[in-house]
Design a protein around this motif. Sequence first.
Motif, short mmCIF file in Angstrom:
data_model
loop_
_atom_site.label_atom_id
_atom_site.label_comp_id
_atom_site.label_asym_id
_atom_site.label_seq_id
_atom_site.Cartn_x
_atom_site.Cartn_y
_atom_site.Cartn_z
N ASP A 1 0.80 -1.21 0.00
CA ASP A 1 0.00 0.00 0.00
C ASP A 1 0.84 1.27 0.00
O ASP A 1 0.31 2.36 0.14
CB ASP A 1 -0.97 0.00 1.19
N TYR A 2 2.13 1.09 -0.16
CA TYR A 2 3.00 2.26 -0.16
C TYR A 2 4.21 1.96 -1.02
O TYR A 2 4.81 0.89 -0.90
CB TYR A 2 3.42 2.58 1.27
N ILE B 1 7.91 3.62 -2.85
CA ILE B 1 8.90 4.70 -2.81
C ILE B 1 9.88 4.51 -3.95
O ILE B 1 10.23 3.38 -4.30
CB ILE B 1 9.72 4.68 -1.50
N TYR C 1 13.79 5.37 -4.73
CA TYR C 1 15.05 5.80 -4.15
C TYR C 1 16.08 5.96 -5.26
O TYR C 1 16.07 5.23 -6.25
CB TYR C 1 15.58 4.78 -3.15
N PHE D 1 15.86 9.07 -0.69
CA PHE D 1 14.44 9.20 -1.01
C PHE D 1 14.22 10.22 -2.13
O PHE D 1 14.79 11.30 -2.11
CB PHE D 1 13.69 9.64 0.24
N ARG E 1 1.05 6.54 -2.16
CA ARG E 1 0.23 5.55 -1.49
C ARG E 1 -0.68 4.86 -2.50
O ARG E 1 -0.96 5.40 -3.56
CB ARG E 1 -0.61 6.20 -0.39
N ASP F 1 4.14 -3.32 2.60
CA ASP F 1 2.76 -3.79 2.65
C ASP F 1 2.15 -3.53 4.01
O ASP F 1 2.84 -3.39 5.02
CB ASP F 1 2.63 -5.26 2.22
N ARG F 2 0.84 -3.45 4.01
CA ARG F 2 0.12 -3.06 5.23
C ARG F 2 0.26 -4.11 6.32
O ARG F 2 -0.05 -3.89 7.47
CB ARG F 2 -1.34 -2.79 4.90
N SER G 1 3.09 -5.34 7.32
CA SER G 1 4.37 -5.18 7.99
C SER G 1 4.25 -4.13 9.07
O SER G 1 3.91 -2.98 8.80
CB SER G 1 5.44 -4.77 6.98
N LEU H 1 6.32 -2.37 10.91
CA LEU H 1 7.12 -1.16 10.86
C LEU H 1 7.42 -0.72 9.43
O LEU H 1 8.30 0.08 9.21
CB LEU H 1 8.45 -1.37 11.61
N GLY H 2 6.67 -1.24 8.48
CA GLY H 2 6.86 -0.79 7.10
C GLY H 2 8.14 -1.30 6.48
O GLY H 2 8.84 -0.56 5.81
N ARG H 3 8.41 -2.58 6.69
CA ARG H 3 9.55 -3.21 6.03
C ARG H 3 9.47 -2.95 4.53
O ARG H 3 8.41 -3.11 3.93
CB ARG H 3 9.49 -4.70 6.31
N LEU H 4 10.59 -2.58 3.94
CA LEU H 4 10.63 -2.26 2.51
C LEU H 4 11.19 -3.44 1.71
O LEU H 4 12.16 -4.08 2.12
CB LEU H 4 11.48 -1.03 2.25
N TYR H 5 10.56 -3.68 0.56
CA TYR H 5 11.06 -4.66 -0.39
C TYR H 5 11.54 -3.89 -1.61
O TYR H 5 10.77 -3.12 -2.21
CB TYR H 5 9.95 -5.62 -0.80
#
Lengths: 113, 114
Positions: free
Chosen positions: B31-32, B34, B36, B46, B51, B94-95, B97, B99-103
């Motif tokens: 759901d988010y 980014i 980089y 960043f 979203r 993904d929602r 996770s 703490l908003g782990r990034l893939y």
Amino acid sequence: EPEVTQTPSHQVTQMGQEVILRCVPISNHLYFYWYRQILGQKVEFLVSFYNNEISEKSEIFDDQFSVERPDGSNFTLKIRSTKLEDSAMYFCASKLAVTYEQYFGPGTRLTVT
Amino acid sequence: GESVGLHLPTLSVQEGDNSIINCAYSNSASDYFIWYKQESGKGPQFIIDIRSNMDKRQGQRVTVLLNKTVKHLSLQIAATQPGDSAVYFCAEADRGSTLGRLYFGRGTQLTVWP
């Protein structure tokens, strides 16, 4: 502008040795992360940390890895017995509680010989 | 799934042209997103985020487009400059996770020629 800092910039160690990678997150951030990037590959998540506890960890983050926030400013990643395949860039990141945006440090290049 | 991948590993453009960098993702729970930028020897920086409830977001010289139907994300850089030369990664959270782990995807190397 506040930045995440990491030391050392480059660490060379022999296989089987312990290493500690250090990070100073941005001062008002509450969530902390370690990622790694093997040369030429994508950035991979290792672990997230909040309120002095691991929140989430990947399959890479096995018993040889540990994290600690020993004081109010530092955040460390320890590898107890390094392997050749641990050679990579290790990035620390931090973020505020209410945002998704993670700020990354410049990385520590770990070379295991 | 967790995979985030890029269609093209390299992109070369002439200074002043517009650049488009593409990214595909497979996790419907994301759901988010980014973008980089990573310059040689530095950490990811960043650029812009979006979203999942949005289709488009604009920043300074950059625009991110999200097509949830085909799970596709793109970064458009207007009037590309030599300083834009870097590796560009898309990342998703993904929602599920806490703490908003990034893939991260594998990255696209953008080279800008004068």
